[in-house]
Design a protein around this motif. Structure first.
Motif, PDB file in Angstrom:
ATOM      1  N   THR A  92      -4.534  -1.034  -3.794  1.00 59.13           N
ATOM      2  CA  THR A  92      -5.627  -0.351  -3.107  1.00 59.13           C
ATOM      3  C   THR A  92      -5.151   1.050  -2.749  1.00 59.13           C
ATOM      4  O   THR A  92      -3.973   1.243  -2.410  1.00 59.13           O
ATOM      5  CB  THR A  92      -6.051  -1.116  -1.833  1.00 59.13           C
ATOM      6  OG1 THR A  92      -7.114  -0.401  -1.180  1.00 59.13           O
ATOM      7  CG2 THR A  92      -4.916  -1.265  -0.858  1.00 59.13           C
ATOM      8  N   PRO A  93      -6.019   2.049  -2.838  1.00 54.89           N
ATOM      9  CA  PRO A  93      -5.590   3.423  -2.567  1.00 54.89           C
ATOM     10  C   PRO A  93      -5.302   3.728  -1.100  1.00 54.89           C
ATOM     11  O   PRO A  93      -4.683   4.744  -0.789  1.00 54.89           O
ATOM     12  CB  PRO A  93      -6.755   4.274  -3.086  1.00 54.89           C
ATOM     13  CG  PRO A  93      -7.934   3.365  -3.040  1.00 54.89           C
ATOM     14  CD  PRO A  93      -7.400   1.993  -3.347  1.00 54.89           C
ATOM     15  N   GLN A  94      -5.756   2.865  -0.181  1.00 50.28           N
ATOM     16  CA  GLN A  94      -5.474   3.128   1.235  1.00 50.28           C
ATOM     17  C   GLN A  94      -3.998   2.911   1.519  1.00 50.28           C
ATOM     18  O   GLN A  94      -3.459   1.836   1.234  1.00 50.28           O
ATOM     19  CB  GLN A  94      -6.292   2.214   2.137  1.00 50.28           C
ATOM     20  CG  GLN A  94      -6.103   2.544   3.624  1.00 50.28           C
ATOM     21  CD  GLN A  94      -6.749   1.511   4.531  1.00 50.28           C
ATOM     22  OE1 GLN A  94      -6.142   0.506   4.879  1.00 50.28           O
ATOM     23  NE2 GLN A  94      -7.993   1.767   4.918  1.00 50.28           N
ATOM     24  N   GLY A 116      -1.388   2.701  -2.475  1.00 48.14           N
ATOM     25  CA  GLY A 116      -1.683   3.966  -1.811  1.00 48.14           C
ATOM     26  C   GLY A 116      -0.550   4.448  -0.937  1.00 48.14           C
ATOM     27  O   GLY A 116      -0.327   5.656  -0.798  1.00 48.14           O
ATOM     28  N   THR A 148       1.337   8.059  -1.447  1.00 51.53           N
ATOM     29  CA  THR A 148       1.108   9.056  -0.393  1.00 51.53           C
ATOM     30  C   THR A 148       2.386   9.468   0.315  1.00 51.53           C
ATOM     31  O   THR A 148       2.562  10.649   0.661  1.00 51.53           O
ATOM     32  CB  THR A 148       0.116   8.489   0.645  1.00 51.53           C
ATOM     33  OG1 THR A 148      -1.091   8.107  -0.009  1.00 51.53           O
ATOM     34  CG2 THR A 148      -0.194   9.518   1.728  1.00 51.53           C
ATOM     35  N   GLY A 164      -4.908   8.673   5.948  1.00 49.17           N
ATOM     36  CA  GLY A 164      -5.449   7.959   4.800  1.00 49.17           C
ATOM     37  C   GLY A 164      -6.356   6.814   5.190  1.00 49.17           C
ATOM     38  O   GLY A 164      -7.407   6.592   4.566  1.00 49.17           O
ATOM     39  N   ARG A 180     -10.066   7.643   6.076  1.00 49.81           N
ATOM     40  CA  ARG A 180     -10.977   8.190   5.063  1.00 49.81           C
ATOM     41  C   ARG A 180     -11.042   7.356   3.778  1.00 49.81           C
ATOM     42  O   ARG A 180     -11.919   7.579   2.941  1.00 49.81           O
ATOM     43  CB  ARG A 180     -10.592   9.631   4.718  1.00 49.81           C
ATOM     44  CG  ARG A 180      -9.213   9.795   4.145  1.00 49.81           C
ATOM     45  CD  ARG A 180      -8.882  11.257   3.887  1.00 49.81           C
ATOM     46  NE  ARG A 180      -7.526  11.425   3.377  1.00 49.81           N
ATOM     47  CZ  ARG A 180      -7.185  11.268   2.111  1.00 49.81           C
ATOM     48  NH1 ARG A 180      -8.120  10.943   1.233  1.00 49.81           N
ATOM     49  NH2 ARG A 180      -5.937  11.427   1.714  1.00 49.81           N
ATOM     50  N   ILE A 181     -10.128   6.406   3.602  1.00 49.69           N
ATOM     51  CA  ILE A 181     -10.107   5.588   2.389  1.00 49.69           C
ATOM     52  C   ILE A 181     -10.417   4.141   2.755  1.00 49.69           C
ATOM     53  O   ILE A 181      -9.765   3.563   3.626  1.00 49.69           O
ATOM     54  CB  ILE A 181      -8.735   5.670   1.689  1.00 49.69           C
ATOM     55  CG1 ILE A 181      -8.405   7.123   1.327  1.00 49.69           C
ATOM     56  CG2 ILE A 181      -8.713   4.808   0.436  1.00 49.69           C
ATOM     57  CD1 ILE A 181      -6.991   7.305   0.791  1.00 49.69           C
ATOM     58  N   ASP A 182     -11.397   3.565   2.097  1.00 55.37           N
ATOM     59  CA  ASP A 182     -11.798   2.183   2.389  1.00 55.37           C
ATOM     60  C   ASP A 182     -10.737   1.190   1.921  1.00 55.37           C
ATOM     61  O   ASP A 182     -10.023   1.421   0.946  1.00 55.37           O
ATOM     62  CB  ASP A 182     -13.109   1.837   1.688  1.00 55.37           C
ATOM     63  CG  ASP A 182     -14.296   2.571   2.291  1.00 55.37           C
ATOM     64  OD1 ASP A 182     -14.123   3.184   3.360  1.00 55.37           O
ATOM     65  OD2 ASP A 182     -15.386   2.530   1.685  1.00 55.37           O
ATOM     66  N   ASN A 183     -10.661   0.077   2.637  1.00 53.49           N
ATOM     67  CA  ASN A 183      -9.856  -1.069   2.231  1.00 53.49           C
ATOM     68  C   ASN A 183     -10.803  -2.265   2.195  1.00 53.49           C
ATOM     69  O   ASN A 183     -10.971  -2.971   3.195  1.00 53.49           O
ATOM     70  CB  ASN A 183      -8.710  -1.309   3.216  1.00 53.49           C
ATOM     71  CG  ASN A 183      -7.733  -2.363   2.740  1.00 53.49           C
ATOM     72  OD1 ASN A 183      -8.117  -3.303   2.045  1.00 53.49           O
ATOM     73  ND2 ASN A 183      -6.481  -2.227   3.122  1.00 53.49           N
ATOM     74  N   ARG A 239      -2.831   7.710  -9.320  1.00 51.31           N
ATOM     75  CA  ARG A 239      -3.778   6.610  -9.118  1.00 51.31           C
ATOM     76  C   ARG A 239      -4.555   6.294 -10.395  1.00 51.31           C
ATOM     77  O   ARG A 239      -4.974   5.179 -10.622  1.00 51.31           O
ATOM     78  CB  ARG A 239      -4.763   6.976  -7.997  1.00 51.31           C
ATOM     79  CG  ARG A 239      -4.118   6.946  -6.620  1.00 51.31           C
ATOM     80  CD  ARG A 239      -5.124   7.295  -5.558  1.00 51.31           C
ATOM     81  NE  ARG A 239      -4.457   7.419  -4.270  1.00 51.31           N
ATOM     82  CZ  ARG A 239      -4.826   8.257  -3.317  1.00 51.31           C
ATOM     83  NH1 ARG A 239      -5.835   9.059  -3.516  1.00 51.31           N
ATOM     84  NH2 ARG A 239      -4.183   8.303  -2.169  1.00 51.31           N
TER      85      ARG A 239
END
Length: 301
Positions: free
Chosen positions: A92-94, A114, A118, A225, A228-231, A295
């Motif tokens: 996941t990007p978060q 993520g 990051t 992060g 602003r980034i959904d999980n 990503r």
């Protein structure tokens, strides 16, 4: 002080559970509450780690992974005098991470892709050290028990109208009020326990990695992060939010009900106050290769 506060809060959770059991059905209700709690705790004690990892589709990281993540965790675990935990990656990007398991000998550390994309190596090492501190402090077991108690209290409160004893003792208005207030009280105690454990894990994690500023900067980056980034997996299972190093929830209005973490700025301030008092770093985290991938290159393997 952290351990004393945790013990007091755990006693409060137990008293709340026992009190609700008594109000629902007197001595019989107390026995029913105890049996339910015992069964739920036994199940979650043995299966909580597997359930949580499955919820987030976490994949095991092999010892020879090209990221060097497994080697980093092993080095930090040796520094913390802990058995090697299982290592998992969540695609996941978060940026985020959590630890789970019933004991240091049956524990796992999970980080998101993520996080690796990051943070730099030192910051990742600090985050892993924080999660190892939770394992060292047996926080994963504590939070499993408190989450189970909170669930049992909510379940009993929902059944309140079916127990004649509660209506005799509280009346219909009191019984309905308890149905709403008992789960809220349980959630508040659970959140308070979680917050107290986060400060302890920050302090001990900074000692494990040897540099409080690594963790302070990591927390700031993760907070940015996470807001602003959904999980999606965390949003589907908000009761598990307390496990993460930073609250992963933000997408829905209900998420403010699950604020299980202290303010990040307060945690950072406490870590900055440790500078100069932490033993010299012994883990060469910056020397351990940690590959950061784009990503768009697809899931980690």
């Amino acid at each position: 002080m952290g351990y004393t506060k945790t013990a007091i809060l755990m006693a409060a959770m137990t008293a709340l559970f026992v009190g609700i059991g008594y109000l629902l059905g007197g001595g019989g209700g107390l026995v029913i509450a105890f049996v339910i709690a015992l069964a739920m705790n036994a199940f979650t004690w043995w299966n909580s780690d597997k359930m949580v990892l499955r919820m987030h589709n976490a994949q095991p990281v092999p010892p020879n992974d090209r990221m060097g993540l497994h080697a980093m965790v092993a080095e930090l675990a040796r520094n913390a005098n802990l058995p090697m935990p299982a290592v998992y990656l969540i695609d996941t990007p978060q940026p985020n991470a959590f630890a789970t398991g019933r004991s240091p000998s049956h524990a796992a550390v999970a980080v998101t892709s993520g996080l690796l994309q990051t943070l730099d190596r030192d910051q990742v090492a600090a985050v892993v050290a924080h999660e190892l501190a939770h394992i060292k402090n047996h926080d994963t077991a504590i939070m499993t028990v408190t989450a189970t108690f909170a669930g049992a209290i909510s379940m009993l409160a929902n059944f309140a109208l079916f127990f004649g004893g509660s209506r005799e003792r509280l009346g219909i208005i009191g019984t309905i009020a308890m149905m709403f207030l008992a789960p809220v009280a349980a959630a508040l105690v659970q959140m308070a326990i979680s917050r107290s454990r986060e400060y302890e894990a920050d302090r001990i994690g900074a000692e494990i990695c040897g540099n409080p500023m690594w963790l302070a900067s990591a927390l700031e980056q993760i907070q940015k992060g996470a807001t602003r980034i959904d999980n999606p997996a965390a949003e589907r299972n908000p009761a598990m939010a307390h496990m993460f190093i930073i609250n992963p929830l933000h997408a829905h209005s209900r998420d403010k009900l699950f604020s299980t973490h202290p303010a990040t700025e307060n945690r950072v301030a406490a870590l900055r106050a440790m500078v100069g008092t932490t033993p010299a770093q012994t883990v060469p985290a910056s020397r351990i290769p940690l590959v950061r991938r784009n990503r768009k290159s697809g899931p980690w393997t």
